[in-house]
Design a protein around this motif. Structure first.
Motif, PDB file in Angstrom:
ATOM      1  N   LEU A  14     -46.709   3.218   4.849  1.00 14.32           N
ATOM      2  CA  LEU A  14     -45.844   2.042   5.009  1.00 14.32           C
ATOM      3  C   LEU A  14     -46.255   0.922   4.046  1.00 14.32           C
ATOM      4  CD1 LEU A  14     -43.494   1.618   6.950  1.00 14.32           C
ATOM      5  CD2 LEU A  14     -45.089   0.422   8.463  1.00 14.32           C
ATOM      6  N   LEU A  15     -47.544   0.671   4.013  1.00 12.36           N
ATOM      7  CA  LEU A  15     -48.048  -0.369   3.105  1.00 12.36           C
ATOM      8  C   LEU A  15     -47.845   0.058   1.648  1.00 12.36           C
ATOM      9  CD1 LEU A  15     -49.612  -3.052   2.729  1.00 12.36           C
ATOM     10  CD2 LEU A  15     -51.714  -1.728   2.743  1.00 12.36           C
ATOM     11  N   SER A  17     -45.539   1.966   0.452  1.00  5.26           N
ATOM     12  CA  SER A  17     -44.127   1.827   0.051  1.00  5.26           C
ATOM     13  C   SER A  17     -43.752   0.360  -0.135  1.00  5.26           C
ATOM     14  CB  SER A  17     -43.223   2.503   1.081  1.00  5.26           C
ATOM     15  OG  SER A  17     -43.102   1.704   2.212  1.00  5.26           O
ATOM     16  N   LEU A  18     -44.330  -0.502   0.709  1.00  2.08           N
ATOM     17  CA  LEU A  18     -44.051  -1.943   0.581  1.00  2.08           C
ATOM     18  C   LEU A  18     -44.580  -2.473  -0.753  1.00  2.08           C
ATOM     19  CD1 LEU A  18     -43.101  -4.402   2.565  1.00  2.08           C
ATOM     20  CD2 LEU A  18     -45.522  -4.908   2.577  1.00  2.08           C
ATOM     21  N   PHE A  21     -42.653  -1.121  -3.686  1.00  2.00           N
ATOM     22  CA  PHE A  21     -41.401  -1.854  -3.871  1.00  2.00           C
ATOM     23  C   PHE A  21     -41.647  -3.164  -4.615  1.00  2.00           C
ATOM     24  CE2 PHE A  21     -38.219  -4.933  -2.580  1.00  2.00           C
ATOM     25  CZ  PHE A  21     -37.037  -4.236  -2.754  1.00  2.00           C
ATOM     26  N   ARG A  22     -42.709  -3.886  -4.157  1.00  3.48           N
ATOM     27  CA  ARG A  22     -42.976  -5.198  -4.742  1.00  3.48           C
ATOM     28  C   ARG A  22     -43.427  -5.078  -6.205  1.00  3.48           C
ATOM     29  NH1 ARG A  22     -42.344  -9.030  -6.662  1.00  3.48           N
ATOM     30  NH2 ARG A  22     -43.088 -11.162  -6.325  1.00  3.48           N
ATOM     31  N   LYS A  25     -40.670  -4.121  -8.463  1.00  3.94           N
ATOM     32  CA  LYS A  25     -39.840  -5.299  -8.674  1.00  3.94           C
ATOM     33  C   LYS A  25     -40.463  -6.232  -9.718  1.00  3.94           C
ATOM     34  CE  LYS A  25     -37.191  -8.596  -6.000  1.00  3.94           C
ATOM     35  NZ  LYS A  25     -37.072  -9.358  -4.766  1.00  3.94           N
ATOM     36  N   SER A 108     -52.108  -9.744   0.668  1.00  8.81           N
ATOM     37  CA  SER A 108     -50.971 -10.583   0.299  1.00  8.81           C
ATOM     38  C   SER A 108     -50.421 -10.033  -1.017  1.00  8.81           C
ATOM     39  CB  SER A 108     -51.418 -12.031   0.116  1.00  8.81           C
ATOM     40  OG  SER A 108     -50.427 -12.754  -0.560  1.00  8.81           O
ATOM     41  N   PRO A 109     -49.193  -9.505  -1.018  1.00  5.26           N
ATOM     42  CA  PRO A 109     -48.654  -8.926  -2.248  1.00  5.26           C
ATOM     43  C   PRO A 109     -48.663  -9.904  -3.425  1.00  5.26           C
ATOM     44  CG  PRO A 109     -47.272  -8.361  -0.405  1.00  5.26           C
ATOM     45  CD  PRO A 109     -48.279  -9.346   0.095  1.00  5.26           C
TER      46      PRO A 109
END
Lengths: 123, 665
Positions: A14-15, A17-18, A21-22, A25, A108-109
């Motif tokens: 989950l982390l 994939s998060l 994504f970031r 981006k 923190s992304p």
């Protein structure tokens, strides 16, 4: 100009994939691996520009990956270690093995992006 | 012959068939449920894979930066996710994703996560769950609302603080404290149930996570009817260092509950509440061993010499070994090495290994033990004076000695007889060296062999002086009396030994009062000391304490020969005297050693010897001056310390050191 190749190794899907994504981006070319074995397999064929790795992973830990990269592959690619709070001993070991930086979980992304930029600027 | 029982084969077949069917059913059930769980897990993962990118997109979507197409896509996805969460399983999976991510991310992303939770109206579903009759659903809903920091749920959740079901109650307590800063106060005010240790730790952990938590004054809950609240309040007081409820904490030493007592004692120790000492000592005997240990620990922390008697009492009376040991350890904490090891210590002949004694050591000045009766010698030698005895005597001495010691001019250097003078002159003729001046004991020995006729005073005059001393004795309270009253038997024996050397006529009334002392050993010793003292008082004593000054004077004279020696020596005498002399008396009273010194350094041209000879030759003048001085100082004498008393005090100051040296070999 080619996108920066980033290897993200974390068994928490989950982390991963998060962050994937970031980072995508933000313009990175991200490869996600969820265990140590797949990381090694990837490193046999590819050379990432930067590695972000969790310490606790199946098959090979983040420390073993660091050791593998520095001592066997003899790569000077920047390595950022992700570690849970209160795991300072592992962090110290990672630094001794040649890790460049570390980030404690929860992550923190935004901070991760800044640290990546800092490490890449050093190269 | 043993024969096997007959069993019908049909029954065996039936039983076999039954167990086979059971085994098959068992395996079928296992496979069924396993596949069901796997299917469910796969379905959840599939749903997660669908929902996770959507969640990531929502979390990192920035409205102001996005293009028109991105905004359109965002709205479409929002509609899509709302459709998806209409399915309860999707809603459950999405909630799981958000709760998992909450643990892994921080900063702005976490804030976005909370916002997304509310945007998708997931909290409304949680509120509905709170109305369920199933404890697990209620508990889960409370956990979810707390994790997603839905502050509006505080009022709903705090209503469960006194729920009968412990799982709900405990979750409500944690949630209330987490969601609102006043939640702790509300919880402590309202709870009527037990607060487990684990729960207390969890609440403390929650409080420590607050960035700007202002702890309420927890003494408010020390009066709670719920003893668990009182206990928790005490722990919070200690944790937050709230030192404003000393009275209440001291009172709680008397609480019936042991845990509260212990916690109160811990607080007392932490906050150094010294006024609690009497209460601690009073409560000690009523409590169990663990509380006693805590009390002793606290007394060891901030107790002083006043507590030593209590601790000695505990060490003697207490039957519990641990408490006893703790009491002894506390004594040594208050005063290091007050108790010295006594178990398994080998005894050996101290005389054989005793190092040679230095001049002027207190031991040397004590009574001659050879002259003591046998039984008294045994008592005085076998009972090794311990440090505590010495300390008590020292404490009594310090207490006795007035802060400002009045000057007693009469009692310094005046008792120089002609015999001593003659003896010193003889010594000087044979030795001729200042460093080898005869000591006090030698002079005493010499005096014993000479006639008492040669004296400064005639017999009649001596009688007058003696009478005046007797008058003084009536109102004089012996210095030994105070010490004697405060000492134990061992110490009293030591004190009596000292009296043989130091006491004078003034102490005889005190010795007389002890003739009927209950303890036979002390009684015998008193009789002996009295006898010895009478014998000793018949002999005059030489002056003492000049030897050191002699060397100083010599050095100074050799360096500054042009200085008026007589004047300088006079100055030194004034300095070295324990009590400073008035110039008039000092001029007329010169010690024998000093005269000897002046003669040796060639100062005989001065009036120094003449002065001494004047003492003998002009006795009328001298006697009148002494009498006038004596009359003037009679009132002062009652409070003043004599030179002997000073010597005694000095000996006691040195005595522990000497004794420790001896004990250490």
């Amino acid at each position: 100009m080619d996108a920066i190749k980033l290897l993200l190794a974390d068994d928490d899907q989950l982390l991963a994939s998060l962050l994937d994504f970031r980072l995508k981006k933000a313009g990175y070319n991200v490869k996600v691996c969820t265990d140590g074995k797949s990381v090694k397999k990837y490193l046999e064929t590819e050379r990432p520009d930067i590695i972000v790795s969790d310490i606790m992973m199946p098959y090979f830990s983040g420390l073993e990956i660091t050791d593998y990269v520095r001592n066997e592959l003899k790569l000077s690619v920047p390595i950022i270690i992700l570690s849970s709070a209160g795991n300072e001993e592992n962090v110290l070991s990672a630094f001794k093995l040649g890790a460049n930086d570390f980030l404690s979980k929860p992550v923190s992304p935004a901070e991760l992006l800044l640290r990546l930029q800092k490490e890449l600027a050093r190269i | 012959m043993i024969s096997a029982p007959k069993i019908h084969t049909d029954i065996l077949w039936d039983l076999s068939a039954f167990f086979v069917i059971l085994a098959v059913l068992y395996f079928v059930a296992i496979f069924f449920f396993r596949s069901k769980f796997l299917k469910k897990s796969a379905d959840t993962n599939r749903r997660k894979n669908v929902l996770a990118p959507l969640v990531s997109e929502f979390l990192f979507y920035q409205e102001e930066e996005g293009s028109k197409e991105e905004k359109k896509s965002y709205i479409q996805k929002k509609v899509e996710i709302r459709e998806l969460i209409k399915d309860p399983i999707n809603e459950m999976v999405l909630t799981e994703i958000l709760l998992d991510l909450k643990k892994d991310v921080s900063g702005d992303t976490r804030k976005q996560l909370f916002k997304l939770y509310k945007d998708l109206n997931l909290e409304l579903r949680a509120f509905e769950k709170l109305k369920s009759w199933k404890w697990q659903k209620i508990s889960q809903a409370m956990f979810e609302l707390t994790q997603m920091q839905v502050a509006e749920s505080y009022d709903f959740i705090s209503g469960f603080i006194n729920d009968k079901r412990s799982v709900i109650r405990k979750q409500a307590e944690i949630s209330s404290v987490t969601l609102d800063k006043d939640g702790l106060s509300y919880f402590l005010d309202t709870t009527t149930y037990q607060i487990s240790e684990w729960q207390q730790l969890k609440i403390l952990e929650v409080l420590s996570n607050y960035d700007d938590f202002e702890a309420p004054r927890f003494y408010r809950w020390l009066t709670s009817k719920n003893k668990h609240v009182v206990l928790f309040a005490l722990r919070l007081i200690k944790h937050y260092d709230q030192n404003d409820s000393r009275g209440s904490i001291v009172t709680l030493i008397r609480h019936k509950n042991n845990s509260i007592k212990l916690e109160a004692i811990n607080c007392i120790k932490q906050f150094y509440i010294v006024e609690a000492k009497p209460t601690l000592k009073a409560a000690f005997w009523r409590n169990k061993a663990n509380v006693k240990l805590a009390i002793l620990d606290t007394l060891a922390e901030f107790g002083d010499k006043e507590e030593i008697l209590f601790l000695l009492d505990v060490a003697n009376k207490e039957s519990n070994f641990t408490v006893k040991s703790k009491a002894l350890s506390a004594i040594n904490s208050i005063q290091p090495e007050y108790i010295i090891p006594t178990e398994d210590i080998e005894l050996f002949d101290e005389d054989a290994e005793e190092p040679p004694l230095n001049f002027n050591t207190p031991t040397e000045l004590t009574a001659d033990k050879e002259n003591l009766p046998e039984e008294i010698q045994e008592v005085s030698e076998d009972t090794l004076p311990q440090v505590d005895i010495i300390d008590r005597m020292y404490a009594a001495m310090v207490e006795f000695v007035p802060k400002e010691i009045p000057i007693n001019e009469q009692l310094v250097d005046q008792e120089i007889s002609g015999v001593e003078l003659e003896q010193l002159l003889q010594e000087k003729a044979t030795l001729g060296c200042i460093a080898d001046l005869p000591f006090e004991e030698e002079i005493d020995a010499a005096i014993n062999d000479t006639d008492d006729e040669i004296s400064v005073f005639s017999e009649e005059e001596q009688y007058e002086v003696c009478n005046s001393t007797k008058e003084l004795s009536a109102s004089y309270q012996s210095i030994f009396k105070s010490l004697f009253e405060k000492s134990d038997d061992d110490c009293k024996l030591l004190l009596l030994d000292e009296m043989l050397t130091l006491a004078d006529e003034k102490d005889l009334p005190f010795l007389n009062s002890l003739t009927n002392y209950p303890n036979p050993i002390i009684k015998d010793k008193v009789a002996f000391i009295k006898k010895g003292l009478h014998e000793r008082l018949e002999k005059p004593e030489p002056a003492e304490g000049i030897e050191d000054s002699v060397l100083e004077v010599l050095n100074e004279i050799s360096e500054n020969s042009y200085i008026d020696e007589s004047q300088m020596i006079d100055d030194v005498i004034k300095k070295e005297s324990i009590c400073a002399l008035k110039p008039r008396v000092a001029k007329s009273l010169k010690s024998m050693e000093l005269c000897f010194l002046e003669d040796d350094i060639g100062a005989n041209s001065l009036d120094l010897f003449d002065i001494n000879f004047q003492i003998d030759a002009t006795t009328d003048e001298f006697r009148s001056s002494v009498r006038s001085t004596e009359t003037a100082l009679t009132t002062e004498h009652e409070q003043a310390l004599t030179k002997e008393e000073h010597g005694f005090f000095q000996k006691f100051l040195d005595f522990p050191t000497t004794l420790t040296d001896k004990l250490n070999g």
